[in-house]
Design an enzyme around this catalytic site. Structure first.
Site, PDB file in Angstrom:
ATOM      1  N   THR A 187       0.702  -1.079  -0.043  1.00 26.41           N
ATOM      2  CA  THR A 187       0.185  -0.164  -0.039  1.00 26.41           C
ATOM      3  C   THR A 187       0.898   1.433   0.117  1.00 26.41           C
ATOM      4  O   THR A 187       2.145   1.255   0.243  1.00 26.41           O
ATOM      5  CB  THR A 187      -0.830   0.085   1.296  1.00 26.41           C
ATOM      6  OG1 THR A 187      -1.838  -1.230   1.093  1.00 26.41           O
ATOM      7  CG2 THR A 187      -1.722   1.301   1.644  1.00 26.41           C
ATOM      8  N   ARG A 215     -12.852  -8.590  -1.927  1.00 25.65           N
ATOM      9  CA  ARG A 215     -12.438  -8.405  -0.686  1.00 25.65           C
ATOM     10  C   ARG A 215     -11.923  -6.904  -0.255  1.00 25.65           C
ATOM     11  O   ARG A 215     -11.252  -6.218  -1.099  1.00 25.65           O
ATOM     12  CB  ARG A 215     -11.129  -9.392  -0.484  1.00 25.65           C
ATOM     13  CG  ARG A 215     -10.383  -9.082   0.770  1.00 25.65           C
ATOM     14  CD  ARG A 215      -9.047  -8.280   0.787  1.00 25.65           C
ATOM     15  NE  ARG A 215      -8.245  -8.160   2.002  1.00 25.65           N
ATOM     16  CZ  ARG A 215      -7.363  -7.427   2.038  1.00 25.65           C
ATOM     17  NH1 ARG A 215      -6.983  -6.400   1.096  1.00 25.65           N
ATOM     18  NH2 ARG A 215      -6.463  -7.548   3.297  1.00 25.65           N
TER      19      ARG A 215
HETATM   20  N1  ASP Z   1      -3.228  -3.296   4.085  1.00 26.01           N
HETATM   21  C1  ASP Z   1      -3.470  -3.488   2.758  1.00 26.01           C
HETATM   22  C2  ASP Z   1      -4.561  -4.385   2.532  1.00 26.01           C
HETATM   23  O1  ASP Z   1      -4.629  -5.524   3.388  1.00 26.01           O
HETATM   24  C3  ASP Z   1      -2.077  -3.903   2.106  1.00 26.01           C
HETATM   25  C4  ASP Z   1      -0.922  -3.551   2.414  1.00 26.01           C
HETATM   26  O2  ASP Z   1      -0.656  -2.544   3.393  1.00 26.01           O
HETATM   27  O3  ASP Z   1       0.131  -3.710   1.690  1.00 26.01           O
HETATM   28  O4  ASP Z   1      -5.359  -4.422   1.552  1.00 26.01           O
END
Ligand code: ASP
Length: 328
Positions: A187, A215
């Site tokens: 992210t 999801r």
């Molecule tokens: N937190 C994000 C998710 O679970 C993934 C990430 O932070 O890389 O969608």
């Protein structure tokens, strides 16, 4: 003696002080492979510079976090916008969140497709609708109604992601619980404090590779993937979404700051709690209303960068803290 604040005014506004501006970004907490390390660090540095330029010109924290996150959404090294991960159907579904610490207004989109910059769509949800989140088809219909360009999925997908997706489909199906440090997390996020004393945060993601269709992770959920309040600070999180959701990580960090912990203590204690309580790994960035900031993670690596007083700080490895002049 504790300062007494008037309702609706931040500490800085109460003092009438001109704040020193701060911008912090992250490019995702996970086991970033060596072949992506340099591009990830370069990407967060560029995003931090672009976001900080907004603050330097007297722009708002909200504009600065949007600009910084857009920069990373446009950069294919990150799993947000261009470069988003593929779900089990081989589709890109994106989540994003933005929040204004002055008013507590926020906007989010989840499972949106064919959009290059979901963070700007999230901001439009905040500013142009009476709602706080639009999902899936509704988010896309709204995007069309305000003239956002729709782009083909293939344009968002990198060759690297297509290759990794095929590989993981072969041997990683059924290991959804093995988010640990090897699972693809990536992210992007930004937090900022502007010269008026307002804070803001933004987070944007393609989620986790091979996620089920529909999801939604923590990133677009208020208080989980991010939160901003002029009275406590701004946070953007990254890591295993289901774990972050369970502990409402962004609010947890801010609640520790409200109880008097420093930004670093609050971050470390909260990540430690997530590890102990639900065995989740991740990272976060935070800025306080007085300009203190921190970037911490419990995964192998997290690319991050911060600019304050014209100094650009950045790092990738645990405890790494490098610096250069922000204009370099
Ligand atoms: N937190 C994000 C998710 O679970 C993934 C990430 O932070 O890389 O969608």
């Amino acid at each position: 003696m504790a300062e007494c604040l008037s309702p609706g005014k931040s500490e800085a506004q109460e003092r009438g002080a001109k704040m020193s501006v701060v911008l912090v970004v992250h490019g995702g907490a996970w086991a970033i492979p060596d072949e992506l390390a340099k591009a990830s660090v370069d990407g967060v540095k560029t995003a931090a510079r672009e976001g900080f330029s907004v603050l330097k010109r007297g722009g708002s924290a909200l504009d600065a976090v949007e600009v910084a996150v857009r920069s990373m959404e446009d950069n294919t090294v990150f799993n947000a916008g261009h470069g988003g991960t593929l779900n089990t159907d081989g589709e890109v579904e994106l989540d994003a969140f933005i929040m204004d610490g002055q008013t507590l207004a926020s906007g989010a989109v989840s499972s949106v497709k064919n959009i290059a910059n979901p963070v700007s769509l999230a901001r439009a949800v905040m500013e142009k609708t009476s709602h706080m989140m639009l999902t899936s088809r509704g988010a896309n219909l709204f995007a069309e109604s305000i003239g956002t360009a729709m782009i083909p999925t293939e344009t968002l997908v990198t060759e690297y992601e297509r290759k990794e997706w095929k590989k993981h489909k072969d041997y990683m199906t059924g290991v959804m619980e093995d988010f640990s440090t090897r699972w693809a997390h990536d992210t992007v996020g930004a937090v900022a404090l502007d010269s008026a004393g307002n804070v803001a945060c933004a987070t944007s993601t393609g989620g986790i590779r091979n996620k089920m269709v529909g999801r939604v992770g923590d990133s677009p959920i208020i208080g989980c993937g991010g939160y901003a309040d002029n009275f406590s600070g701004a946070v953007s999180c990254t890591g295993h979404g289901e774990s972050i959701l369970k502990v409402t990580l962004a609010r947890l960090i801010l609640s520790k700051m409200e109880q008097g912990k420093s930004v670093t203590e609050a971050l470390q204690m909260s990540l430690q709690h997530m590890g102990d309580r639900v065995q989740g790994a991740g990272g976060a960035i935070v800025v306080s209303p007085s300009g203190h900031w921190a970037a911490t993670f419990t995964t192998e690596r997290m690319a991050w960068a911060a600019v304050e007083h014209d100094v650009l700080w950045y790092g990738l490895e645990p405890l790494e803290r490098l610096k250069e002049h922000w204009l370099q």
